[in-house]
Design a protein around this motif. Structure first.
Motif, PDB file in Angstrom:
ATOM      1  N   GLU A  37       0.857  -1.188   0.000  1.00  0.00           N
ATOM      2  CA  GLU A  37       0.000   0.000   0.000  1.00  0.00           C
ATOM      3  C   GLU A  37       0.893   1.239   0.000  1.00  0.00           C
ATOM      4  O   GLU A  37       1.696   1.453   0.920  1.00  0.00           O
ATOM      5  CB  GLU A  37      -0.877   0.006   1.259  1.00  0.00           C
ATOM      6  CG  GLU A  37      -1.890   1.116   1.321  1.00  0.00           C
ATOM      7  CD  GLU A  37      -3.209   0.733   0.643  1.00  0.00           C
ATOM      8  OE1 GLU A  37      -4.005   1.656   0.423  1.00  0.00           O
ATOM      9  OE2 GLU A  37      -3.430  -0.456   0.354  1.00  0.00           O
ATOM     10  N   GLN A  38       0.783   2.038  -1.034  1.00  0.00           N
ATOM     11  CA  GLN A  38       1.587   3.254  -1.096  1.00  0.00           C
ATOM     12  C   GLN A  38       1.112   4.238  -0.040  1.00  0.00           C
ATOM     13  O   GLN A  38      -0.095   4.435   0.152  1.00  0.00           O
ATOM     14  CB  GLN A  38       1.495   3.896  -2.477  1.00  0.00           C
ATOM     15  CG  GLN A  38       2.433   5.078  -2.660  1.00  0.00           C
ATOM     16  CD  GLN A  38       2.480   5.561  -4.092  1.00  0.00           C
ATOM     17  OE1 GLN A  38       1.848   4.987  -4.969  1.00  0.00           O
ATOM     18  NE2 GLN A  38       3.240   6.615  -4.352  1.00  0.00           N
ATOM     19  N   LEU A  39       2.065   4.850   0.643  1.00  0.00           N
ATOM     20  CA  LEU A  39       1.704   5.875   1.618  1.00  0.00           C
ATOM     21  C   LEU A  39       1.203   7.120   0.890  1.00  0.00           C
ATOM     22  O   LEU A  39       1.854   7.581  -0.055  1.00  0.00           O
ATOM     23  CB  LEU A  39       2.913   6.253   2.478  1.00  0.00           C
ATOM     24  CG  LEU A  39       3.279   5.330   3.640  1.00  0.00           C
ATOM     25  CD1 LEU A  39       4.613   5.757   4.230  1.00  0.00           C
ATOM     26  CD2 LEU A  39       2.206   5.352   4.718  1.00  0.00           C
ATOM     27  N   PRO A  40       0.076   7.678   1.308  1.00  0.00           N
ATOM     28  CA  PRO A  40      -0.348   8.951   0.720  1.00  0.00           C
ATOM     29  C   PRO A  40       0.752   9.997   0.865  1.00  0.00           C
ATOM     30  O   PRO A  40       1.468  10.032   1.874  1.00  0.00           O
ATOM     31  CB  PRO A  40      -1.588   9.323   1.541  1.00  0.00           C
ATOM     32  CG  PRO A  40      -2.073   8.037   2.111  1.00  0.00           C
ATOM     33  CD  PRO A  40      -0.850   7.199   2.335  1.00  0.00           C
ATOM     34  N   GLU A  41       0.890  10.856  -0.133  1.00  0.00           N
ATOM     35  CA  GLU A  41       1.985  11.816  -0.131  1.00  0.00           C
ATOM     36  C   GLU A  41       1.961  12.722   1.094  1.00  0.00           C
ATOM     37  O   GLU A  41       3.016  13.050   1.653  1.00  0.00           O
ATOM     38  CB  GLU A  41       1.940  12.655  -1.416  1.00  0.00           C
ATOM     39  CG  GLU A  41       3.109  13.631  -1.558  1.00  0.00           C
ATOM     40  CD  GLU A  41       4.475  12.971  -1.548  1.00  0.00           C
ATOM     41  OE1 GLU A  41       5.437  13.633  -1.118  1.00  0.00           O
ATOM     42  OE2 GLU A  41       4.582  11.791  -1.954  1.00  0.00           O
ATOM     43  N   PHE A  42       0.766  13.095   1.560  1.00  0.00           N
ATOM     44  CA  PHE A  42       0.715  13.991   2.726  1.00  0.00           C
ATOM     45  C   PHE A  42       1.256  13.283   3.964  1.00  0.00           C
ATOM     46  O   PHE A  42       1.886  13.909   4.830  1.00  0.00           O
ATOM     47  CB  PHE A  42      -0.707  14.516   2.957  1.00  0.00           C
ATOM     48  CG  PHE A  42      -1.635  13.577   3.681  1.00  0.00           C
ATOM     49  CD1 PHE A  42      -1.827  13.681   5.061  1.00  0.00           C
ATOM     50  CD2 PHE A  42      -2.326  12.586   2.992  1.00  0.00           C
ATOM     51  CE1 PHE A  42      -2.681  12.824   5.722  1.00  0.00           C
ATOM     52  CE2 PHE A  42      -3.189  11.729   3.649  1.00  0.00           C
ATOM     53  CZ  PHE A  42      -3.367  11.836   5.026  1.00  0.00           C
ATOM     54  N   LEU A  43       1.047  11.949   4.071  1.00  0.00           N
ATOM     55  CA  LEU A  43       1.602  11.215   5.204  1.00  0.00           C
ATOM     56  C   LEU A  43       3.115  11.080   5.074  1.00  0.00           C
ATOM     57  O   LEU A  43       3.846  11.206   6.067  1.00  0.00           O
ATOM     58  CB  LEU A  43       0.970   9.828   5.293  1.00  0.00           C
ATOM     59  CG  LEU A  43      -0.389   9.719   5.985  1.00  0.00           C
ATOM     60  CD1 LEU A  43      -0.843   8.270   6.042  1.00  0.00           C
ATOM     61  CD2 LEU A  43      -0.334  10.311   7.383  1.00  0.00           C
ATOM     62  N   ASN A  44       3.579  10.818   3.863  1.00  0.00           N
ATOM     63  CA  ASN A  44       5.014  10.732   3.633  1.00  0.00           C
ATOM     64  C   ASN A  44       5.706  12.023   4.056  1.00  0.00           C
ATOM     65  O   ASN A  44       6.740  12.011   4.738  1.00  0.00           O
ATOM     66  CB  ASN A  44       5.263  10.443   2.148  1.00  0.00           C
ATOM     67  CG  ASN A  44       6.685   9.990   1.868  1.00  0.00           C
ATOM     68  OD1 ASN A  44       7.631  10.707   2.167  1.00  0.00           O
ATOM     69  ND2 ASN A  44       6.822   8.811   1.286  1.00  0.00           N
ATOM     70  N   GLN A  45       5.104  13.157   3.680  1.00  0.00           N
ATOM     71  CA  GLN A  45       5.686  14.446   4.043  1.00  0.00           C
ATOM     72  C   GLN A  45       5.648  14.683   5.548  1.00  0.00           C
ATOM     73  O   GLN A  45       6.598  15.219   6.131  1.00  0.00           O
ATOM     74  CB  GLN A  45       4.948  15.579   3.308  1.00  0.00           C
ATOM     75  CG  GLN A  45       5.151  15.579   1.801  1.00  0.00           C
ATOM     76  CD  GLN A  45       6.616  15.697   1.418  1.00  0.00           C
ATOM     77  OE1 GLN A  45       7.389  16.439   2.037  1.00  0.00           O
ATOM     78  NE2 GLN A  45       7.022  14.947   0.399  1.00  0.00           N
ATOM     79  N   GLN A  46       4.551  14.281   6.179  1.00  0.00           N
ATOM     80  CA  GLN A  46       4.453  14.444   7.635  1.00  0.00           C
ATOM     81  C   GLN A  46       5.508  13.612   8.353  1.00  0.00           C
ATOM     82  O   GLN A  46       6.109  14.067   9.336  1.00  0.00           O
ATOM     83  CB  GLN A  46       3.050  14.057   8.116  1.00  0.00           C
ATOM     84  CG  GLN A  46       1.974  15.080   7.762  1.00  0.00           C
ATOM     85  CD  GLN A  46       0.618  14.661   8.308  1.00  0.00           C
ATOM     86  OE1 GLN A  46       0.520  14.079   9.384  1.00  0.00           O
ATOM     87  NE2 GLN A  46      -0.438  14.938   7.549  1.00  0.00           N
ATOM     88  N   ILE A  47       5.718  12.384   7.879  1.00  0.00           N
ATOM     89  CA  ILE A  47       6.746  11.536   8.490  1.00  0.00           C
ATOM     90  C   ILE A  47       8.114  12.179   8.346  1.00  0.00           C
ATOM     91  O   ILE A  47       8.878  12.301   9.316  1.00  0.00           O
ATOM     92  CB  ILE A  47       6.741  10.138   7.847  1.00  0.00           C
ATOM     93  CG1 ILE A  47       5.439   9.405   8.163  1.00  0.00           C
ATOM     94  CG2 ILE A  47       7.934   9.318   8.348  1.00  0.00           C
ATOM     95  CD1 ILE A  47       5.227   8.166   7.312  1.00  0.00           C
TER      96      ILE A  47
END
Length: 368
Positions: A37-47
């Motif tokens: 499952e690809q991480l949504p871009e907004f979650l990737n940025q938050q991480i």
């Protein structure tokens, strides 16, 4: 009645998505199905924004914890659909979570991805927070996968080394001698520096097949400077993370050079750092005719594999595909196994690996 199904969830330091697997361990290991499952871009940025100290961290972490829990639940539900499984078929989920901080020098580690939310959104009991009990017992809390490697991959006929190349790289020494201890530890960077450098200069998430690194020339002075880091010379147990190996560290290393090299040669040298640190660690154990099996995302980097093989003459180097488990799913399966260990009241750590004062049952349980 068929044996229980366990689900394993893994999101590693490479931030390339959530790996989800459905497995049975009895009467023998069976991989039922897998899903990425690809991480949504907004979650990737938050991480990424939380990987280094910054402002308003507590609120941002709280929001991320909830959203990652939902993402892990979505990955689980999509896996169930892919495998044509009902939630009632699954005994438990083992969730590693997303590492935000790993500070063994301060005796703490932090993984995000609320297991309460996972249980609530899947209707399946979840086991999580595997690392901190080992740390409470004086261990590094990592690596945890060697116990699973020992259970699934050990051979009485030959010495084996399992090398996981994710964001960081870690190895597990599996001696053929059944009386010999299993050893395991982080060797240093895996993909993290390669990914960071190509992201910075080519706006790509990773160096596919190592094609960019293969075009350059190793910079001996830079490699020597990087290998002088004390971590590489410390005796295990040891573990590391993005706190040590990151883009800022590369840039600091570059300031120590006599002249500025080109970006391609830097990528080549970063690949050599990963290959060399792995090879030096393996050689230090003086193994006789060991088989080396790679797993994790770095096992797809053909240039990196060629360099590891070149640095390990006399060793056979392959991937865990040869051991009947695709290299992409090894870590996710490990956390399904760790959940089973927890629910069976069995230890999940190996003191010789982590440095803990003894074997411990790991993880916290979040029932339906």
């Amino acid at each position: 009645m068929p044996a229980p199904v366990y689900i394993g969830l893994m999101s590693g330091t490479s931030l390339d998505g959530i790996d989800a697997v459905a497995v049975r361990f009895d009467p023998q290991f069976q991989l039922i199905g897998c899903h990425s499952e690809q991480l949504p871009e907004f979650l990737n940025q938050q991480i990424r924004s939380l990987l280094a100290p910054g402002d308003n961290e507590i609120d941002r972490l709280g929001i991320l914890d909830l959203e990652l829990g939902k993402a892990f639940a979505t990955a689980t539900n999509n896996l169930l659909a892919t495998c044509h499984l009902d939630k009632s078929d699954v005994h438990a989920i083992g969730s590693h979570g997303q590492t935000i901080r790993h500070r063994p020098e301060h005796n703490f580690t932090l993984q995000s991805g609320d297991p309460n939310t996972i249980t609530e959104h899947t209707g399946i009991m979840t086991v999580a927070d595997f690392r901190r009990r080992d740390m409470a017992a004086g261990g590094q809390g990592a690596p945890l996968v060697p116990a699973f490697h020992n259970a699934l991959f050990r051979s009485s006929k030959t010495n084996r080394v399992i090398v996981n190349i994710g964001g960081m790289a870690n190895l597990t020494i599996l001696p053929a001698d059944p009386q010999a201890d299993v050893l395991g530890y982080d060797t240093g960077p895996g993909n993290v520096l390669l990914d960071s450098w190509i992201k910075e200069h080519q706006q790509l998430n990773y160096d596919k097949n190592g094609d960019w690194a293969a075009q350059g020339t190793i910079i001996p002075q830079l490699l020597e400077q990087m290998l002088s880091l004390p971590f590489f010379h410390e005796a295990p147990p040891k573990s590391t993370g993005r706190e040590q190996f990151n883009l800022l560290w590369i840039q600091r290393m570059l300031t120590l050079l006599d002249q500025a090299p080109n970006n391609t040669d830097i990528q080549t040298t970063l690949a050599e750092l990963t290959a060399t640190s792995i090879a030096l660690a393996i050689k230090s154990h003086n193994l006789d005719k060991a088989e080396v099996y790679l797993c994790g995302g770095g096992s797809h980097n053909q240039y990196l594999l060629q360099r590891i093989q070149a640095l390990l003459p006399g060793f056979t180097v392959g991937t865990t595909t040869e051991l009947d488990l695709h290299p992409d799913w090894v870590e996710a399966v490990a956390f399904a196994w760790l959940a089973k260990q927890t629910l069976d009241n069995m230890p999940g750590n190996m003191p010789a690996v982590t440095g803990a004062s003894g074997y411990r049952i790991l993880g916290s349980v979040y029932p339906v």
